[in-house]
Design a protein around this motif. Structure first.
Motif, short mmCIF file in Angstrom:
data_model
loop_
_atom_site.label_atom_id
_atom_site.label_comp_id
_atom_site.label_asym_id
_atom_site.label_seq_id
_atom_site.Cartn_x
_atom_site.Cartn_y
_atom_site.Cartn_z
N LEU A 1 0.82 -1.21 0.00
CA LEU A 1 0.00 0.00 0.00
C LEU A 1 0.85 1.26 0.00
O LEU A 1 0.36 2.35 -0.27
CB LEU A 1 -0.92 0.01 1.23
CG LEU A 1 -2.08 -0.97 1.18
CD1 LEU A 1 -2.81 -0.99 2.50
CD2 LEU A 1 -3.04 -0.59 0.07
N GLU A 2 2.16 1.12 0.32
CA GLU A 2 3.02 2.29 0.32
C GLU A 2 3.46 2.67 -1.07
O GLU A 2 4.02 3.73 -1.28
CB GLU A 2 4.27 2.02 1.17
CG GLU A 2 4.00 1.38 2.52
CD GLU A 2 3.21 2.32 3.41
OE1 GLU A 2 3.45 3.53 3.33
OE2 GLU A 2 2.35 1.84 4.16
N GLU A 3 3.24 1.77 -2.03
CA GLU A 3 3.74 2.02 -3.38
C GLU A 3 3.08 3.23 -4.01
O GLU A 3 1.96 3.61 -3.65
CB GLU A 3 3.49 0.79 -4.27
CG GLU A 3 4.17 -0.48 -3.80
CD GLU A 3 5.63 -0.54 -4.23
OE1 GLU A 3 5.99 0.25 -5.12
OE2 GLU A 3 6.37 -1.34 -3.67
N ASP A 4 3.75 3.80 -4.99
CA ASP A 4 3.23 5.00 -5.65
C ASP A 4 1.88 4.79 -6.27
O ASP A 4 1.07 5.72 -6.36
CB ASP A 4 4.20 5.44 -6.77
CG ASP A 4 5.48 5.97 -6.17
OD1 ASP A 4 6.51 5.87 -6.84
OD2 ASP A 4 5.42 6.46 -5.03
N ASP B 1 -2.62 6.62 -8.77
CA ASP B 1 -3.74 6.16 -9.58
C ASP B 1 -5.05 6.36 -8.83
O ASP B 1 -5.20 5.96 -7.68
CB ASP B 1 -3.54 4.67 -9.93
CG ASP B 1 -4.61 4.16 -10.85
OD1 ASP B 1 -5.80 4.18 -10.47
OD2 ASP B 1 -4.26 3.77 -11.98
N LEU B 2 -6.00 6.99 -9.48
CA LEU B 2 -7.27 7.35 -8.86
C LEU B 2 -7.99 6.14 -8.27
O LEU B 2 -8.42 6.15 -7.11
CB LEU B 2 -8.14 8.03 -9.91
CG LEU B 2 -9.54 8.44 -9.45
CD1 LEU B 2 -9.45 9.48 -8.37
CD2 LEU B 2 -10.34 8.97 -10.64
N ILE B 3 -8.13 5.09 -9.09
CA ILE B 3 -8.90 3.94 -8.66
C ILE B 3 -8.27 3.30 -7.42
O ILE B 3 -8.94 3.00 -6.43
CB ILE B 3 -8.98 2.89 -9.78
CG1 ILE B 3 -9.34 3.54 -11.09
CG2 ILE B 3 -9.90 1.77 -9.41
CD1 ILE B 3 -10.80 3.74 -11.28
N PHE B 4 -6.96 3.11 -7.50
CA PHE B 4 -6.29 2.44 -6.37
C PHE B 4 -6.29 3.33 -5.13
O PHE B 4 -6.36 2.84 -4.02
CB PHE B 4 -4.87 2.05 -6.76
CG PHE B 4 -4.82 0.83 -7.63
CD1 PHE B 4 -4.59 0.94 -9.00
CD2 PHE B 4 -5.01 -0.42 -7.09
CE1 PHE B 4 -4.56 -0.19 -9.80
CE2 PHE B 4 -4.98 -1.55 -7.88
CZ PHE B 4 -4.75 -1.44 -9.23
N ARG B 5 -6.23 4.64 -5.37
CA ARG B 5 -6.23 5.54 -4.22
C ARG B 5 -7.57 5.45 -3.49
O ARG B 5 -7.63 5.34 -2.27
CB ARG B 5 -5.98 6.97 -4.68
CG ARG B 5 -5.63 7.90 -3.52
CD ARG B 5 -5.12 9.23 -4.00
NE ARG B 5 -6.09 9.95 -4.83
CZ ARG B 5 -5.77 10.50 -6.00
NH1 ARG B 5 -4.54 10.42 -6.46
NH2 ARG B 5 -6.67 11.15 -6.71
N ASN B 6 -8.65 5.47 -4.28
CA ASN B 6 -9.98 5.30 -3.68
C ASN B 6 -10.05 4.04 -2.85
O ASN B 6 -10.54 4.03 -1.72
CB ASN B 6 -11.05 5.21 -4.78
CG ASN B 6 -11.30 6.55 -5.43
OD1 ASN B 6 -10.84 7.57 -4.94
ND2 ASN B 6 -12.01 6.53 -6.53
#
Lengths: 447, 279, 304
Positions: free
Chosen positions: A369-372, A377-382
Motif C-alpha cells: 500500500l506504500e507504493e506509488d 492512480d485514482l482507482i487504487f487511491r480510492n
C-alpha cells in the motif's frame, strides 16, 4: 478362414492394447514419479503443480514471471503452472479431489473453501501459519475470516482482497451536475436523472443472470447498514424492514432506469453494457478494471463505495463475488512444505505488488500500500482510502455455510428474476432467503 | 407448363431456399470474422460497425502465440485423426456383423447402442476418470481416444451399416462360390467398394472428436496436451472475456473442419450411390 | 446364412459365433467405458451424497426419487421446458432438413459449394456457437438489432434474450442453426438410394412435384427420418451448451431443461446423489419415449 479371422482379431486386440497401455507420443510428460519428484538430467528435483481456477491469459504472463524468478532462486524446485478454464473450473477441482489427483497448491476462489474442506481435500495450514516469520507484514484481518477457518482449522490464505464498488462515468455524471452520492436517496436520485430511454441511456445496469444474488447481497447489506448477517438470536437480518425497502427500491429500477435485457445479464454482458456507454454506473468489484480500461480507456471511469445507510453506518460487504481469493494446499500433495514455501514467495511484497497492479485487486501485504500506485492512480487511491477508513464497517457474507452455493444457485437466482419481472414480491423473496440462511446456519452450528 | 412459368418456378423453389439458407448459415460466421479483425476496444463500441475499421491481425497473433494454440492444434489433429481411424475399424466390424448375419440378440444389440446415448456425459466424468486412473493413463491423450471411440461408435456404426447394406450380397456370394473365404471377401470385395463410406465415416468421426470439450478439460491436466476447444475457453475468464481472440481462435479452429467438409461432401453422396448398383 | 459349403458340419458350432466375434470389440468397449460408469451413477442415486457435507451422506434408498417427485417443483417445470425444447428444435430442424436436402439433391451449379456450406454449422463447436449467438442477440451491440435498426424494421433494440416473449424462440433458432445440417446429411444420403427411374415414371404419369414428394420420396425416407429424429431428440434432451451460454437457464428457470437442472445440482450445489437420481429418471423417460415412438412409427431395424 480361421487363420485370417484370427489375424484380424489379433490386429484389433493389438490396437486395443496399444491404446490401453498409454502409448502416445505427446503425453510423455505425465510419467512423473509418484513421489512428487521429477528426474531431470540426473538430479532429483521437487516438482510442484500449481493450478489457477481461472485460465485468463492475463494470469499466464504474471505467473510465468513470478514462477520463473522462484525457480531461479530455488534451482532444486520445478513449478508447473496450469490454468483451468473458468466455466468448468469447479467441476475439475471437485473431480480431482474425489479422485485424489488434485494439484499441490492452487489459486482458488474463497467461496469454494468450505466445500473443498468438507470433502477432505485441503491440508490444514495452522502449523505453517503459526510459525510464519513474515506474518506481521500482512493485514491479518483478512486471514482470520470465518470462511477460511472452519472448525478452528485454517484451510486457505488470501493473496488479494476485494470489495464491491460502483463503477461510474464521471463525465456523464458531470453533464447532469451530479456528484458521488452521500446517502442512498441521492444514489437512487442520480440514477433516475441519468436515464434517458429515448437515447438508450441508463443510469445503472443490474446483474440479473449468473451471480446476481451474490452481488446483490452487497447492496442489501450496505443499505441495511448491518455489521453481521445474523443477530444475537440467530435470525437473519436480510428480511428486516430496511432490507425490504432497499430491495423494493433496487428492483424498482429495473426496466425503468436500467435496460430490459438486464434480467439475464451475466458478468460479461453487464460489463459490456457499461463499456458500451449504455449505462452510467455498474456495481462490481475492482477486478473488472482491465475490461473497463479496454472498453472505455484510462481516465474515463472511476469508483465510489456505497454511502451511509439510514442508521448512519457505512458498510462494505465482502461477498462471494467481491471478497478474498487465495491459495490452498491439497491433501494429495507430496510436498506440502515446499508448497507453503512457494505460497510465502507468491504473496511477498514484491510479487503481491505485481499481482495487484496487473489485476486490479487490493494487496494483502501491507507494504504494497506504500507504493506509488496507491497515491497516483485514482482507482487504487480510492480503494486504499476505504481500507484505511476506520469508520467503514466490513461485513462478511457467510461463505462458511456448506449450502451457500446451493442456496444461491437453486433458490435465489431464479427467484430474483421472478421479483424483477414482478411475479414475486420482495417480501416473499427476502423471507425465503432469510429462512434458507437460518436453516443452513443452524445446521452449521450443530454439526 | 410454359417456359416462363418453369423458370419462375425454378427460381422460387430452389434458389430462394438456397439463398435464405446461405444467409442463415453465414451470418454468425461472418460476425465472428468481423469481431476477430477488430481491436478489442472497438468490439464494444456503439454504434456497432458492420465492418472492422480499422482492421487488425493482433487477435490472431495473440491467440496463436500467447496461448499455445499452435501446440493445441497439433494435439487435436493427432487425437481426432487417431480416433477417426479406430472408430472406422470398429465401425466396419460392427456394420458388417449387423448387415450380413442374422443372429439372436440383434435387437438387444441395437438397444445397447441406443442406451449409450441416454446419459449426459457430464455425469460420467468421475467414474470414467477413476477407470482411467486405475489403468494408469489419466492425463494422456489416450483417454480421449478411448472415450471418443466409445461415445461415437454407435452412431457411426449404424451409418456404416447403411453403407454396407448398399453393397449387393450377390457379389460376396459369387466370390465365396469361387472359393474365397469370409475374410478374403471382406478384404478383397467389400472394403474396396466401401472406401467412400470409410472416408465419410472417418471424417464424421474426426469432426465430432475435433469439437469435444468436456472430456479434454476433465481428463487432461498437463497443458502440453490440451486441445483446441480447451484453448478457446482460455479466453473466457472469471472476470475477463476476450472477444477478439476468442473469435480469432474460433475462425482458426474452424479451418480444419471446413476443409474436411469441403472434401467429404462428394464422398458422402458418392459412397451410397456407389453401393446402389443394382443388377 | 449363406449355405455355400456343405461340409461345414464340423465347423458348424464355430460358424454360429462368427457374428458375435465381429461385434465383440465394440461391445467390450461400450461395456467397460460406458455401462460401468452409468452403473456407478445409478448406484449413487440410491445414496444421499453431497460432496461437501460428508457428515450427512449415507444410503437413502429411494429417498432421492421420492423427493424429486413430491417436493421438487422445479423438476416438473424443467420437464415441461425440456419437452417444449425437444419438440420445437427437432421438428423445425427436420422440416428445414427435408427442404434443403431435396433442393441440394437436384442438379445445381456449384452444388458442391452449397453442400459444404450447409454442413458448416455442424463443424462449429458448441461453445463458439453459443458465444456467437449471444453476441448476435445482445440488446445493445448485437448484430441482429443493428441490422434490424438499420433496415428500419424496428425502432428500438429488442431484448431478445430477456423478454419473455422472445427468449424461447431465440434459443431455438440458435440451436436450429447448429443442428439442421445433421438432417441434411442423413436425408441427402438416403435420397441417393431412390433411383432416378421412379421419378421418371412419375413424370410420365403426370404427377406434380408435391405429390411426387409426398407419395414417393417421403415413404422412402421414412426409416431415416425416424432414426434421425430419435437420435437428434435424445441429443437435444441432453445437450445444454447453447442454452447455458445464452440465457443461463433464466429468467426464473424458464429455459432450464432437465439436463441443466441436473448439472446445476451435481456441480454447483454439490448434491451428487440427487443429480444421479435425476439422471436415472432422465434415462428411464428417454427409454420409454423411444420405445413407444418406435412402436407407433412402425420402425423396423431390418431396413435401417
Amino acid at each position: 478362414m480361421t487363420r485370417k479371422l484370427l489375424c484380424l482379431l489379433l490386429t484389433v486386440l493389438l490396437v486395443l492394447a496399444l491404446t490401453l497401455s498409454g502409448c502416445d507420443v505427446k503425453g510423455s510428460n505425465q510419467t512423473q514419479k509418484t513421489d512428487g519428484t521429477q528426474k531431470t538430467s540426473g538430479e532429483e528435483k521437487i516438482k510442484l503443480d500449481l493450478w489457477n481456477c481461472d485460465s485468463a491469459p492475463m494470469y499466464t504472463d504474471l505467473f510465468e514471471e513470478i514462477l520463473g524468478n522462484y525457480m531461479d532462486e530455488n534451482p532444486n524446485i520445478v513449478v508447473e503452472y496450469t490454468g483451468i478454464p473458468w466455466d468448468t473450473s469447479k467441476q475439475k477441482f471437485d473431480t480431482s479431489i474425489a479422485t485424489n489427483t488434485a494439484p499441490d497448491l492452487a489459486y482458488i476462489v474463497h467461496s469454494w473453501v468450505s466445500s473443498f474442506a468438507g470433502m477432505g481435500g485441503l491440508v490444514p495450514l495452522d502449523n505453517y501459519f503459526n510459525n510464519w516469520a513474515a506474518k506481521d507484514e500482512y493485514d491479518l484481518r483478512f486471514f482470520d475470516l470465518d470462511y477460511l477457518i472452519l472448525d478452528g482449522v485454517r484451510y486457505s490464505v488470501p493473496c488479494e482482497m476485494l470489495y464491491p464498488v460502483i463503477w461510474y462515468r464521471p463525465d456523464l455524471y458531470a453533464e447532469k451536475n451530479l456528484s458521488v452520492p452521500q446517502d442512498f436517496d441521492e444514489f437512487f436520485a442520480n440514477i433516475e436523472k441519468l436515464t434517458d430511454k429515448s437515447k438508450d441511456q441508463y443510469g445503472f445496469t443490474i446483474r440479473g443472470g449468473g451471480g446476481s444474488t451474490m452481488m446483490f447481497e452487497a447492496f442489501l447489506i450496505s443499505y441495511i447498514g448491518a455489521d453481521s448477517y445474523f443477530d444475537e438470536n440467530g435470525q437473519c437480518i436480510i428480511d428486516s424492514p430496511e432490507g425490504i425497502e432497499g430491495m423494493k427500491r433496487f428492483v424498482g429500477m429495473y426496466n425503468k432506469y436500467t435496460p430490459e435485457s438486464d434480467i439475464t445479464n451475466g458478468y460479461k454482458e453487464m460489463v459490456a453494457v457499461f463499456g458500451s456507454g449504455t449505462a452510467a454506473s455498474v456495481m462490481h468489484n475492482l477486478t473488472s478494471l482491465p475490461m473497463h480500461k479496454e472498453n472505455l480507456g484510462d481516465g474515463n471511469f472511476s469508483t465510489y463505495t456505497f454511502p451511509k445507510a439510514k442508521n448512519g453506518k457505512q458498510v462494505v460487504c465482502m461477498c462471494a463475488v467481491a471478497g478474498t481469493a487465495g491459495y490452498s494446499i491439497f491433501k494429495s500433495s507430496k510436498n506440502p512444505d515446499a508448497a507453503w514455501d512457494l505460497i510465502d514467495f507468491l504473496i511477498n511484497r514484491e510479487n503481491n505488488y505485481k499481482w495487484c497492479s496487473t489485476l486490479g485487486v487490493l494487496p494483502i501485504n501491507k507494504g504494497v500500500l506504500e507504493e506509488d500506485l496507491f497515491t497516483n492512480d485514482l482507482i487504487f487511491r480510492n480503494a486504499k482510502e476505504v481500507l484505511e477508513n476506520e469508520n467503514i464497517t466490513i461485513t462478511l457474507s457467510p461463505l462458511y455455510l456448506s449450502d451457500f452455493d446451493a442456496i444461491h444457485v437453486n433458490l435465489l437466482e431464479p427467484a430474483f428474476q421472478e421479483v424483477l419481472t414482478g411475479k414475486k414480491s420482495a417480501e416473499e423473496f427476502l423471507h425465503e432467503w432469510a429462512e434458507a440462511f437460518e436453516k443452513a446456519e443452524q445446521e452449521f452450528r450443530n454439526k | 407448363m410454359t417456359k416462363a412459368r418453369k423458370i419462375l418456378e425454378n427460381i422460387f423453389s430452389r434458389h430462394i431456399f438456397l439463398l435464405l439458407t446461405m444467409l442463415f448459415v453465414f451470418m454468425p460466421i461472418y460476425w465472428a470474422l468481423v469481431i476477430s479483425l477488430k481491436h478489442e476496444k472497438d468490439i464494444m463500441q456503439k454504434p456497432v460497425k458492420l465492418l472492422p475499421d480499422p482492421a487488425t491481425w493482433e487477435n490472431y497473433q495473440f491467440v496463436w502465440n500467447k496461448t499455445g494454440f499452435s501446440k493445441y492444434f497439433i494435439n487435436t489433429i493427432f487425437v481426432s485423426g487417431l480416433s477417426a481411424i479406430v472408430i472406422v475399424i470398429f465401425a466396419v466390424l460392427v456394420a458388417y456383423g449387423l448387415s450380413r448375419f442374422r443372429f439372436k440378440g440383434k435387437k438387444s444389440f441395437m438397444l445397447i447402442f441406443l442406451a449409450t446415448q441416454l446419459v449426459p456425459y457430464n455425469m460420467l466424468i468421475i467414474p470414467l476418470f477413476l477407470i482411467y486412473k486405475n489403468m494408469g493413463i489419466i492425463g494422456s491423450l489416450t483417454t480421449l481416444i478411448i472415450t471418443y471411440t466409445t461415445v461415437l461408435l454407435p452412431f457411426n456404426s449404424v451409418l456404416m451399416k447403411s453403407f454396407v447394406d448398399g453393397i449387393p450380397i450377390e457379389m460376396e456370394e459369387a466370390a465365396m462360390i469361387d472359393g474365397c473365404n469370409r475374410m478374403g471377401v471382406i478384404f478383397r470385395i467389400v472394403l474396396p467398394i466401401l472406401v467412400p463410406g470409410l472416408v465419410a465415416i472417418g471424417s464424421f468421426a474426426f469432426l465430432s472428436s475435433w469439437n469435444e470439450y468436456i472430456f479434454p478439460v476433465m481428463f487432461i491436466n498437463n497443458k502440453e496436451n490440451f486441445v483446441v476447444s480447451v484453448g478457446l475457453n482460455f479466453m473466457i475468464g472469471q472476470n475477463v472475456l476476450m472477444y477478439g481472440p476468442l473469435a480469432a481462435g474460433s475462425i482458426i479452429a474452424l479451418s480444419v473442419p471446413i476443409m474436411i467438409f469441403a472434401y467429404i461432401q462428394k464422398f458422402l453422396v458418392h459412397g451410397l450411390s456407389a453401393g446402389a448398383v443394382k443388377g | 446364412m449363406f449355405s455355400v459349403n456343405t461340409d461345414l458340419r464340423k465347423k458348424f458350432n464355430f460358424k454360429k459365433f462368427v457374428p458375435y466375434i465381429f461385434l465383440m470389440p465394440a461391445v467390450m468397449l461400450i461395456m467397460i467405458f460406458l455401462f460401468y460408469p452409468m452403473g456407478s451413477v445409478f448406484y449413487y442415486s440410491l445414496f444421499k451424497y453431497n460432496l461437501a457435507k460428508p457428515y450427512a451422506n449415507g444410503f437413502y434408498g429411494l429417498g432421492n426419487f421420492i423427493e424429486i417427485f413430491t417436493k421438487d417443483k422445479v423438476f416438473y417445470k424443467t420437464l415441461w421446458v425440456t419437452i417444449k425444447w425437444v419438440l420445437s428444435t427437432v421438428s423445425v430442424q427436420l422440416i428445414i432438413g427435408l427442404i434443403i436436402s431435396n433442393v441440394l439433391n437436384q442438379k445445381l451449379k456449384c452444388r458442391g459449394f452449397f453442400r459444404a456450406a450447409t454442413f458448416l454449422p455442424w463443424a462449429v463447436s458448441g461453445i463458439i456457437t453459443s458465444m456467437l449467438w449471444s453476441l448476435i442477440y445482445n440488446e445493445h451491440m448485437g448484430l441482429l438489432n443493428t441490422v434490424l435498426l438499420n433496415l428500419g424494421i424496428i425502432e428500438k433494440g429488442v431484448a431478445w434474450t430477456s423478454s419473455i416473449d422472445t427468449i424461447f424462440g431465440a434459443i431455438v433458432v440458435a440451436e436450429i442453426w447448429r443442428g439442421f445440417p445433421f438432417f441434411v446429411i442423413i436425408l441427402l444420403a438416403s435420397l441417393q438410394n431412390i433411383p432416378e427411374s421412379i421419378y421418371e415414371s412419375c413424370k410420365v404419369d403426370g404427377a406434380g412435384k408435391l405429390s411426387t414428394f409426398l407419395y414417393i420420396t417421403l415413404p422412402h425416407l421414412k426409416q431415416t427420418i425416424i432414426f434421425g429424429t430419435i437420435l437428434r431428440g435424445v441429443w437435444e434432451f441432453n445437450n445444454i451448451d447453447v442454452i447455458y451460454a445464452i440465457t443461463g437457464g433464466g429468467p426464473a428457470n424458464m429455459t432450464t431443461t432437465l439436463s441443466m437442472y441436473m448439472l446445476n445440482q451435481g456441480i454447483r450445489a454439490n448434491n451428487f446423489g440427487y443429480a444421479a437420481a435425476l439422471t436415472v429418471i432422465v434415462s428411464v423417460i428417454l427409454m420409454i419415449l423411444i420405445y413407444f415412438y418406435m412402436k407407433v412409427m412402425g420402425y423396423s431395424e431390418e431396413e435401417m
